[in-house]
Scaffold this motif. Structure first.
Motif, PDB file in Angstrom:
ATOM      1  N   GLN A   1       6.766  -3.928   7.392  1.00 46.99           N
ATOM      2  CA  GLN A   1       6.691  -4.122   8.830  1.00 46.99           C
ATOM      3  C   GLN A   1       7.760  -3.374   9.608  1.00 46.99           C
ATOM      4  N   GLY A   2       8.803  -2.922   8.917  1.00 50.02           N
ATOM      5  CA  GLY A   2       9.879  -2.201   9.584  1.00 50.02           C
ATOM      6  C   GLY A   2       9.760  -0.693   9.453  1.00 50.02           C
ATOM      7  N   ARG A   3      10.853   0.000   9.777  1.00 50.05           N
ATOM      8  CA  ARG A   3      10.860   1.456   9.742  1.00 50.05           C
ATOM      9  C   ARG A   3      11.128   1.982   8.339  1.00 50.05           C
ATOM     10  N   GLY A   4      10.596   3.153   8.069  1.00 56.35           N
ATOM     11  CA  GLY A   4      10.838   3.821   6.798  1.00 56.35           C
ATOM     12  C   GLY A   4      10.126   3.152   5.645  1.00 56.35           C
ATOM     13  N   LEU A   5      10.408   3.645   4.450  1.00 52.70           N
ATOM     14  CA  LEU A   5       9.783   3.108   3.242  1.00 52.70           C
ATOM     15  C   LEU A   5      10.729   2.226   2.431  1.00 52.70           C
ATOM     16  N   LEU A   6      12.007   2.208   2.809  1.00 53.33           N
ATOM     17  CA  LEU A   6      12.993   1.401   2.088  1.00 53.33           C
ATOM     18  C   LEU A   6      13.669   0.364   2.971  1.00 53.33           C
TER      19      LEU A   6
ATOM     20  N   SER B   1      13.245  -6.158   3.847  1.00 47.06           N
ATOM     21  CA  SER B   1      12.817  -4.784   3.581  1.00 47.06           C
ATOM     22  C   SER B   1      12.643  -4.573   2.084  1.00 47.06           C
ATOM     23  N   PRO B   2      11.975  -3.479   1.670  1.00 49.55           N
ATOM     24  CA  PRO B   2      11.861  -3.169   0.242  1.00 49.55           C
ATOM     25  C   PRO B   2      13.226  -3.077  -0.434  1.00 49.55           C
ATOM     26  N   ALA B   3      14.205  -2.491   0.246  1.00 45.64           N
ATOM     27  CA  ALA B   3      15.544  -2.363  -0.334  1.00 45.64           C
ATOM     28  C   ALA B   3      16.143  -3.732  -0.616  1.00 45.64           C
TER      29      ALA B   3
ATOM     30  N   GLN C   1      15.603  -0.807  -9.884  1.00 47.87           N
ATOM     31  CA  GLN C   1      14.265  -0.273  -9.690  1.00 47.87           C
ATOM     32  C   GLN C   1      13.813  -0.558  -8.258  1.00 47.87           C
ATOM     33  N   VAL C   2      13.636   0.497  -7.484  1.00 40.22           N
ATOM     34  CA  VAL C   2      13.259   0.364  -6.085  1.00 40.22           C
ATOM     35  C   VAL C   2      11.893   1.018  -5.872  1.00 40.22           C
ATOM     36  N   THR C   3      11.015   0.349  -5.148  1.00 43.08           N
ATOM     37  CA  THR C   3       9.678   0.887  -4.879  1.00 43.08           C
ATOM     38  C   THR C   3       9.530   1.183  -3.395  1.00 43.08           C
TER      39      THR C   3
ATOM     40  N   ASN D   1       7.202   9.231  -3.836  1.00 43.63           N
ATOM     41  CA  ASN D   1       7.093   8.135  -4.798  1.00 43.63           C
ATOM     42  C   ASN D   1       6.627   6.837  -4.142  1.00 43.63           C
ATOM     43  N   GLN D   2       5.959   6.955  -3.001  1.00 45.85           N
ATOM     44  CA  GLN D   2       5.494   5.760  -2.298  1.00 45.85           C
ATOM     45  C   GLN D   2       4.591   4.925  -3.206  1.00 45.85           C
ATOM     46  N   GLY D   3       4.944   3.656  -3.355  1.00 43.64           N
ATOM     47  CA  GLY D   3       4.162   2.758  -4.194  1.00 43.64           C
ATOM     48  C   GLY D   3       4.530   2.795  -5.669  1.00 43.64           C
ATOM     49  N   CYS D   4       5.493   3.646  -6.021  1.00 45.19           N
ATOM     50  CA  CYS D   4       5.915   3.774  -7.429  1.00 45.19           C
ATOM     51  C   CYS D   4       7.402   3.412  -7.553  1.00 45.19           C
TER      52      CYS D   4
END
Length: 229
Positions: free
Chosen positions: A217-222, A155-157, A210-212, A191-194
């Motif tokens: 492919q999963g749920r949510g943006l993080l 995931s992004p996180a 710094q988290v973007t 802040n999607q994409g930032c």
């Protein structure tokens, strides 16, 4: 009295920021209620006509006001950060070394600290007031409001460096207050994409990550779960 005045000013700024957050919460709740347009949803239907199920002028006014409040929140947070840095600098400057303490008063570190704190010298009093203010502010400013208790693999996180057990002190403009989960979601969406700065307490030390927020492919943006403390 410089430290005391700066502490009072900083606490006032914190109160102003809390009031700003409260107004933001009200607007976010109104925009994100069931059937609402959300923070950035379309105001026209699939055929390109204005939606009839919402009050478009009101929605536009809410979104404009929310943008103004976010800007105010950013400015207030920057001022608070600056004041806290000054207060911390004063605290560091007032910390005596063992050598200086022994030379000045023939006392150990503990005795020297008592001596400085009770001095009648205006200069010493100002430093001591600033030190006290810094410690008081630090407690308020650095208190975690959530803990990350779940992170999905890939995931992004996970990719951006968050870890299980990280205690969240700040995520973008979100630091404390009411409706935290809703505000966290709104902050990620806006802040999607930032890249967003997340301050976490990790194994007793403050760390900035710094988290973007982004689609994956999963749920949510993080791809992580915040448990409010």
């Amino acid at each position: 009295m410089v430290g005391t005045n700066l502490k009072a000013e900083t606490m006032k700024l914190m109160d102003e920021r809390t009031n700003t957050e409260t107004e933001m919460d009200v607007i976010i709740q109104r925009l994100c209620q069931p059937g609402g347009p959300g923070l950035s949803g379309n105001l026209v239907d699939s055929e390109g006509f204005p939606r009839t199920d919402i009050d478009i002028p009101t929605v536009r006014g809410d979104r404009r006001r929310l943008a103004e409040l976010r800007n105010d929140h950013k400015i207030l947070t920057e001022k608070i950060d600056q004041n806290i840095q000054v207060l911390h600098s004063a605290r560091l400057a007032s910390t005596p070394s063992v050598k200086d303490s022994d030379a000045a008063a023939g006392l150990g570190v503990q005795g020297s600290a008592v001596n400085i704190g009770s001095s009648s010298s205006p200069g010493n009093y100002s430093v001591t007031a600033a030190t006290s203010a810094a410690m008081d502010i630090d407690v308020v400013f650095s208190r975690p409001f959530a803990v990350i208790d779940e992170i999905t693999e890939a995931s992004p996180a996970a990719e951006d460096g968050l870890q299980l057990g990280d205690q969240v002190v700040r995520f973008g403009n979100v630091q404390s207050g009411e409706n935290l989960l809703q505000r966290l979601a709104a902050e990620a969406q806006s802040n999607q994409g930032c890249a967003v700065t997340m301050t976490v307490l990790r194994q007793g030390a403050m760390t900035n990550v710094q988290v973007t927020p982004r689609v994956w492919q999963g749920r949510g943006l993080l791809g992580c779960n915040f448990r409010i403390l």
